[in-house]
Design a protein around this motif. Structure first.
Motif, PDB file in Angstrom:
ATOM      1  N   ALA A 231       0.769  -1.245   0.013  1.00 29.56           N
ATOM      2  CA  ALA A 231       0.168  -0.146   0.045  1.00 29.56           C
ATOM      3  C   ALA A 231       0.884   1.330  -0.051  1.00 29.56           C
ATOM      4  O   ALA A 231       1.923   1.202   0.717  1.00 29.56           O
ATOM      5  N   TYR A 232       0.370   2.106  -0.948  1.00 29.96           N
ATOM      6  CA  TYR A 232       1.454   3.539  -0.973  1.00 29.96           C
ATOM      7  C   TYR A 232       0.172   4.462  -0.408  1.00 29.96           C
ATOM      8  O   TYR A 232      -0.782   4.752  -0.853  1.00 29.96           O
ATOM      9  N   LYS A 233       0.690   5.362   0.742  1.00 28.15           N
ATOM     10  CA  LYS A 233      -0.066   6.077   1.320  1.00 28.15           C
ATOM     11  C   LYS A 233      -0.322   7.505   0.664  1.00 28.15           C
ATOM     12  O   LYS A 233       0.799   8.005   0.174  1.00 28.15           O
ATOM     13  N   LEU A 234      -1.456   7.820   0.375  1.00 26.31           N
ATOM     14  CA  LEU A 234      -1.581   9.254  -0.244  1.00 26.31           C
ATOM     15  C   LEU A 234      -2.065  10.348   0.956  1.00 26.31           C
ATOM     16  O   LEU A 234      -3.286   9.950   1.606  1.00 26.31           O
ATOM     17  N   ASP A 235      -1.418  11.306   1.078  1.00 24.52           N
ATOM     18  CA  ASP A 235      -1.624  12.247   2.157  1.00 24.52           C
ATOM     19  C   ASP A 235      -1.983  13.447   1.644  1.00 24.52           C
ATOM     20  O   ASP A 235      -1.874  14.572   2.486  1.00 24.52           O
ATOM     21  N   THR A 236      -2.214  13.608   0.559  1.00 24.14           N
ATOM     22  CA  THR A 236      -2.720  14.979  -0.207  1.00 24.14           C
ATOM     23  C   THR A 236      -4.477  14.776  -0.464  1.00 24.14           C
ATOM     24  O   THR A 236      -5.004  13.708  -0.148  1.00 24.14           O
ATOM     25  N   TYR A 237      -4.832  15.767  -1.067  1.00 22.39           N
ATOM     26  CA  TYR A 237      -6.482  15.792  -1.124  1.00 22.39           C
ATOM     27  C   TYR A 237      -6.758  14.458  -2.093  1.00 22.39           C
ATOM     28  O   TYR A 237      -6.188  14.521  -3.175  1.00 22.39           O
ATOM     29  N   TRP A 238      -7.785  13.916  -1.700  1.00 24.60           N
ATOM     30  CA  TRP A 238      -8.469  12.717  -2.623  1.00 24.60           C
ATOM     31  C   TRP A 238      -9.909  12.939  -2.115  1.00 24.60           C
ATOM     32  O   TRP A 238     -10.404  12.846  -1.170  1.00 24.60           O
ATOM     33  N   SER A 239     -10.758  12.559  -3.235  1.00 26.59           N
ATOM     34  CA  SER A 239     -12.186  12.598  -3.080  1.00 26.59           C
ATOM     35  C   SER A 239     -12.674  11.632  -4.335  1.00 26.59           C
ATOM     36  O   SER A 239     -12.281  11.908  -5.373  1.00 26.59           O
ATOM     37  N   ASN A 240     -13.769  10.861  -3.899  1.00 28.42           N
ATOM     38  CA  ASN A 240     -14.685  10.150  -4.937  1.00 28.42           C
ATOM     39  C   ASN A 240     -15.912  10.622  -5.015  1.00 28.42           C
ATOM     40  O   ASN A 240     -16.424  10.768  -4.104  1.00 28.42           O
ATOM     41  N   ILE A 241     -16.303  10.858  -6.282  1.00 26.79           N
ATOM     42  CA  ILE A 241     -17.594  11.572  -6.292  1.00 26.79           C
ATOM     43  C   ILE A 241     -18.798  10.628  -6.628  1.00 26.79           C
ATOM     44  O   ILE A 241     -19.772  11.357  -7.357  1.00 26.79           O
ATOM     45  N   SER A 242     -18.684   9.436  -6.413  1.00 21.83           N
ATOM     46  CA  SER A 242     -19.888   8.566  -6.930  1.00 21.83           C
ATOM     47  C   SER A 242     -20.949   8.602  -5.973  1.00 21.83           C
ATOM     48  O   SER A 242     -22.042   7.704  -6.340  1.00 21.83           O
ATOM     49  N   THR A 243     -21.337   9.382  -5.370  1.00 18.30           N
ATOM     50  CA  THR A 243     -22.605   9.632  -4.537  1.00 18.30           C
ATOM     51  C   THR A 243     -22.925  11.290  -4.662  1.00 18.30           C
ATOM     52  O   THR A 243     -22.223  11.912  -4.951  1.00 18.30           O
ATOM     53  N   VAL A 244     -24.286  11.335  -4.632  1.00 18.40           N
ATOM     54  CA  VAL A 244     -24.822  12.873  -4.745  1.00 18.40           C
ATOM     55  C   VAL A 244     -24.038  13.697  -3.657  1.00 18.40           C
ATOM     56  O   VAL A 244     -23.652  14.948  -4.022  1.00 18.40           O
ATOM     57  N   ASN A 245     -24.125  13.006  -2.424  1.00 20.02           N
ATOM     58  CA  ASN A 245     -23.379  13.887  -1.227  1.00 20.02           C
ATOM     59  C   ASN A 245     -22.175  14.141  -1.392  1.00 20.02           C
ATOM     60  O   ASN A 245     -21.530  15.185  -1.369  1.00 20.02           O
ATOM     61  N   SER A 246     -21.430  13.198  -1.954  1.00 18.34           N
ATOM     62  CA  SER A 246     -19.802  13.118  -2.184  1.00 18.34           C
ATOM     63  C   SER A 246     -19.635  14.152  -3.236  1.00 18.34           C
ATOM     64  O   SER A 246     -18.657  15.054  -3.146  1.00 18.34           O
ATOM     65  N   TYR A 247     -20.371  14.284  -4.457  1.00 22.57           N
ATOM     66  CA  TYR A 247     -20.205  15.014  -5.591  1.00 22.57           C
ATOM     67  C   TYR A 247     -20.520  16.408  -5.185  1.00 22.57           C
ATOM     68  O   TYR A 247     -19.615  17.287  -5.342  1.00 22.57           O
ATOM     69  N   TYR A 248     -21.856  16.722  -4.284  1.00 27.61           N
ATOM     70  CA  TYR A 248     -21.832  17.937  -3.792  1.00 27.61           C
ATOM     71  C   TYR A 248     -20.546  18.548  -2.967  1.00 27.61           C
ATOM     72  O   TYR A 248     -20.350  19.510  -3.065  1.00 27.61           O
ATOM     73  N   LYS A 249     -20.251  17.941  -2.071  1.00 27.12           N
ATOM     74  CA  LYS A 249     -19.300  18.120  -1.035  1.00 27.12           C
ATOM     75  C   LYS A 249     -17.853  18.373  -1.918  1.00 27.12           C
ATOM     76  O   LYS A 249     -17.185  19.325  -1.616  1.00 27.12           O
ATOM     77  N   THR A 250     -17.378  17.670  -2.563  1.00 27.79           N
ATOM     78  CA  THR A 250     -16.259  17.683  -3.513  1.00 27.79           C
ATOM     79  C   THR A 250     -16.360  19.072  -4.224  1.00 27.79           C
ATOM     80  O   THR A 250     -15.445  19.995  -4.196  1.00 27.79           O
ATOM     81  N   ASN A 251     -17.284  19.438  -4.868  1.00 26.01           N
ATOM     82  CA  ASN A 251     -17.269  20.552  -5.621  1.00 26.01           C
ATOM     83  C   ASN A 251     -17.358  21.859  -4.690  1.00 26.01           C
ATOM     84  O   ASN A 251     -16.940  22.980  -4.857  1.00 26.01           O
TER      85      ASN A 251
END
Length: 371
Positions: A231-251
């Motif tokens: 596993a390679y750890k990502l420590d910067t911004y990452w978001s997945n937009i596959s739900t309505v709430n996550s899409y809204y929050k990401t924008n």
């Protein structure tokens, strides 16, 4: 970079509700002027990967139009290039892609005809910046068979959407649990993998022989004790937009100065297909506060804490608050919208009122335009 890239952009998702009715999730507009897939494509280009395949399936028309020219991401080279693969009927197969592993199997010739020793696999619905070259260095250093990029999530309510992993201090993955109902773990897979090309071909062919179709369940989970998965750890911004709430929050995250600066002011850049549009126009009486307003917009009313995509008209005395307005939307005079996602091409009649209580609501209005 000694790798080819594969972006998996074929999936559909009922958690996006009406938003995925006419476009693939990878084609969802993000941050005013971008599409979700732009982030994976830009990461590939910035990592000096010259040959990239995008595997599409559901509602791919909008996505295919966006990918019609590879020049925006600098893949239009004599060597390499951008390839878009959709399901095709052949003498051997009459199926749509039955899973992520099957989509790779049906396009196995792309892998076999390539010469690069490694493959970077990424999903098309992640919003992040990452140098895949650093992940490859880690992969080689650990002498791993497969390296997966992981991220520790602070918001535990989102964890059951993803595969969770546990690992040793050295980074060796010991457990993978795909979308568990309950878990104490907080480190999730981001859907980004590096694997040696010949090993991937071998594993994909083995899965196809056994009529197995999912890359995570039928390869990663099955081989976690037989292959060295790190596993390679990502420590910067990452978001997945596959739900309505996550899409809204990401924008909405892009209304934060630090997030905007990270993606748009810090090297490397994020690229997208550019439309030749006039700058946004603010007429007398317009008020705009803490919002992203894209090219081609005309604003007459009040816009606050909102993301306006391209070619949007806001009528006189209208209020748009905490909203995401997708492309080509007309909002009539004296309308009030709060906590909404307005689908592209919608026409909101004058004197309309839409307010989302708690979670954002999706507004789809296919009315004729009233000026």
């Amino acid at each position: 970079m000694k790798a080819i890239g594969i972006i998996l952009a074929g999936g559909n998702n009922k958690m996006m509700k009406e938003l995925s009715n006419k476009r693939a999730i990878a084609a969802m507009p993000v941050a005013g002027s971008y599409r979700s897939i732009d982030f994976a494509l830009s990461n590939m280009s910035n990592s000096k990967i010259q040959k990239v395949a995008v595997i599409t399936q559901y509602n791919a028309r909008s996505l295919n139009e966006h990918l019609s020219s590879s020049k925006w991401w600098d893949f239009g080279r004599k060597q390499g290039g951008l390839f878009v693969f959709t399901p095709t009927i052949t003498a051997d197969s009459s199926y749509w892609y039955r899973g992520t592993a099957d989509s790779l199997y049906q396009n196995l010739q792309f892998l076999k005809s390539s010469h690069e020793p490694y493959v970077v696999i990424a999903s098309g619905d992640g919003i992040y910046k990452l140098d895949y070259g650093k992940v490859l260095e880690y992969h080689i250093e650990k002498k791993a068979d497969i390296t997966m990029v992981v991220k520790k999530l602070e918001d535990r309510s989102e964890i059951n959407r993803f595969g969770v992993v546990s690992m040793t201090e050295e980074g060796r993955v010991t457990e993978i649990d795909e979308k568990p109902l309950e878990t104490n773990l907080s480190t999730v897979s981001t859907g980004i993998y590096i694997i040696r090309r010949r090993l991937l071909i071998e594993l994909i062919e083995k899965a196809a022989e056994e009529d197995r179709h999912d890359f995570v369940r039928d390869i990663l989970v099955r081989y976690k004790n037989l292959k060295k998965i790190y596993a390679y750890k990502l420590d910067t911004y990452w978001s997945n937009i596959s739900t309505v709430n996550s899409y809204y929050k990401t924008n909405m995250d892009f209304l934060k100065k630090d997030v905007r600066n990270y993606f748009f002011k810090q090297y490397p850049d994020i690229y997208t297909k550019v439309e030749d549009l006039p700058p946004a126009k603010y007429n007398f009486g317009a008020e705009v506060r803490n919002s992203l307003v894209s090219s081609g917009c005309i604003v007459n009313g009040c816009v606050e804490n909102s993301v306006l995509f391209k070619k949007i008209y806001i009528g006189n005395n209208s209020v748009v608050k905490n909203c995401i307005i997708l492309n080509d939307v007309y909002i009539g005079d004296n309308s009030y919208l709060e906590n909404c996602i307005v689908e592209s091409g919608s026409t909101i009649k004058a004197n309309s009122r839409y307010v989302g209580e708690g979670d954002p609501i999706i507004v789809v209005e296919d009315n004729p335009i009233y000026y």
